[in-house]
Design an enzyme around this catalytic site. Structure first.
Site, PDB file in Angstrom:
ATOM      1  N   SER A   1      42.446  48.918  43.629  1.00 58.46           N
ATOM      2  CA  SER A   1      41.559  47.805  43.944  1.00 58.46           C
ATOM      3  C   SER A   1      42.312  46.811  44.809  1.00 58.46           C
ATOM      4  CB  SER A   1      41.092  47.126  42.658  1.00 58.46           C
ATOM      5  OG  SER A   1      42.168  46.390  42.107  1.00 58.46           O
ATOM      6  N   LYS A   2      41.616  45.753  45.171  1.00 61.45           N
ATOM      7  CA  LYS A   2      42.211  44.729  46.046  1.00 61.45           C
ATOM      8  C   LYS A   2      43.533  44.187  45.522  1.00 61.45           C
ATOM      9  CE  LYS A   2      38.608  43.267  49.037  1.00 61.45           C
ATOM     10  NZ  LYS A   2      37.244  43.045  48.522  1.00 61.45           N
ATOM     11  N   ARG A   3      43.659  44.201  44.197  1.00 64.82           N
ATOM     12  CA  ARG A   3      44.906  43.690  43.608  1.00 64.82           C
ATOM     13  C   ARG A   3      46.132  44.434  44.122  1.00 64.82           C
ATOM     14  NH1 ARG A   3      45.541  45.020  38.407  1.00 64.82           N
ATOM     15  NH2 ARG A   3      43.753  46.419  38.528  1.00 64.82           N
TER      16      ARG A   3
END
Ligand code: GLU
Length: 482
Positions: free
Chosen positions: A252-254
């Site tokens: 994910s973006k993390r």
């Protein structure tokens, strides 16, 4: 691919994105694997846009996906085909199944289906369609239609038994019919569902291998049932493993950007990106990691796809990009860097910019970083930031600047190479009589306004002696005025 002498079965694969969002790392990897397999086998790579979700599909997303594929160099041989342009074909096939008693109209509303689902959940049963419309009589149907209900079409899943297939990555996989409820193939809005359209298309497009994300494993038995119903041979399936972040949670973006377009904007090189994507699920027999596109095509094989999840590590991608920044032909890096130079207002002098690239690519990891680092070449303004000014407060700084002016002034209108600039800088050091660092560091500050950067002699070569002298003089005047 040639099998034996006489049967020539050519490979046809497809990348089938839904244009409901941008091309992400996982999608790009799927596209790459399909592309490589097609090129390796001299087969065809087909682009199919699965846009039957009319509410979520957009033309912009479709365009953006194609732009990203082109940027990655994943050029398709056929397509784009759009499913919304093929609806008649799906309808025709769905009607055939209804006529043959292998599918039936279903009048249940979404609310009713949801109600059944909840009821099953509350009874601890895995939810599936109850089969309520399976055995309606003609008069039941008429009645429901007179209530204004519009039918969807459901596929009749056989009652007992199981279906299995041999996945190229996962091996033998088995599914029991009892776990699969009758599923919708045409929605009441007249559009096909994914599971139906995908089979009709893969069949009519003569797809030989379906290489896709493993989230579709659970869809495969439904698709196989449809192949069976039509008496068609299914393609071979290769479900590629998920991509996780270094913490082993779903990517994910993390974990860094997931949109391919973001990497482009951030100054990543398509060749580095392709190379890195290849390693997300594929490995070479000798653990080698760096491959040109031609090498990837030569070495790629489906039997080296891993069944374990791949770990996406942005630091490794950065490292690889830095490697490509240095290893690719200068002209290629320059070409890729042009938009970044333009954005920052660099003069479009190709010969000069190539020299800039040659110097700055050595210690930067992305095109954006490289151009950002090179900004002092075209911009200089006083006063500097306070943390930079700090470095100019020492007494010997004016002495350094004066020595620089004396040594370099005779070369004001000459072209000075990096090696001559280095000889002259050593002369400045001797003249001041302090340690090299004590002389060169304040000079770097004065000429570049930054504490770090490439070797000063490269910098001087790039801006020219005249500009360097002007900058030194301005700083000197500025310090003396203070
Ligand atoms: N449109 C589907 C997706 O984007 C394609 C799946 C498939 O390749 O069958 O996930």
């Amino acid at each position: 691919m040639v099998v034996g002498d006489d049967i020539a079965l050519s490979v046809r694969v497809r990348f089938a994105p839904s244009p409901t969002g941008y091309l992400h790392v996982g999608g790009a990897r799927t596209a790459l694997f399909n592309y490589l397999f097609a090129k390796k086998t001299k087969g065809a790579f087909i682009l199919r846009i699965e846009d039957t979700d009319r509410e979520r599909s957009t033309v912009e997303a479709e365009k953006a996906i194609m732009e990203d594929l082109r940027w990655l160099g994943l050029h398709w041989d056929e397509g784009p085909y759009r499913q919304t342009e093929r609806v008649d074909l799906y309808r025709k096939h769905a009607e055939e199944l209804v006529q043959r008693g292998l599918a039936y109209p279903c009048y249940c509303t979404e609310a009713e289906i949801e109600e059944m689902r909840e009821e099953m959940l509350s009874l601890g049963i895995a939810p599936k369609y109850s089969g309520r419309c399976r055995n309606l009589s003609e008069s039941d149907r008429k009645k429901l239609e007179s209530e204004g209900r519009v039918a969807a079409i459901r596929f009749k899943v056989p009652e007992g038994g199981e279906i299995s297939f041999k996945d190229i990555v996962r091996g033998e996989l088995k599914f029991r019919f009892s776990d699969i409820g009758d599923f919708v193939i045409m929605r009441s809005d007249g559009l096909p569902t994914y599971n139906f359209a995908v089979v009709i298309d893969d069949h009519h497009m003569n797809i030989t291998h379906v290489i896709r994300a493993d989230e579709h494993i659970a869809n495969t038995p439904k698709q196989l049932l449809i192949y069976q119903a039509f008496g068609w041979d299914p393609p071979q399936f290769a479900h590629v493993s998920m991509i996780l972040g270094p913490d082993r949670s779903k990517l994910s973006k993390r974990h860094g950007a997931v949109a391919i377009s973001q990497y482009r904007k951030d100054g990543y090189l398509p060749s580095a990106m392709d190379n890195y994507l290849l390693l997300l699920g594929w490995s070479s027999p000798d653990d080698r990691e760096i491959f040109s596109m031609d090498e990837m095509i030569e070495l790629f094989s489906l039997d080296r796809l891993s069944r374990n999840p791949a770990i996406f590590d942005i630091n490794k991608l950065r490292w690889m990009n830095g490697y490509y920044m240095r290893k690719l032909p200068l002209d290629e890096v320059y070409e890729q860097a042009i938009p970044f130079f333009l954005e920052k207002g660099f003069p479009m002098n190709a010969d000069w910019l190539k020299k800039v690239v040659a110097v700055y690519r050595e210690h930067t990891s992305t095109l954006r970083e490289m151009v950002e680092e090179a900004l002092p070449l075209i911009s200089f303004s006083l006063p500097f930031d306070s943390s930079i000014e700090e470095e100019l407060k020492f007494d010997h700084v004016t002495q350094v600047l004066k020595a620089f002016l004396e040594v370099f002034t005779p070369y004001k209108y000459k072209e000075v190479s990096a090696s001559l600039a280095w000889e002259l800088l050593k002369g400045v050091v001797d003249r001041v009589g302090l340690k090299r660092g004590k002389v060169l560091f304040p000079l770097r500050i004065a000429l570049t306004g930054r504490k770090t950067g490439p070797e000063l002699y490269h910098f001087i070569e790039l801006i020219g002696v005249k500009e360097a002298l002007e900058r030194a003089q301005r700083v000197l005047d500025y310090l003396e005025r203070r």
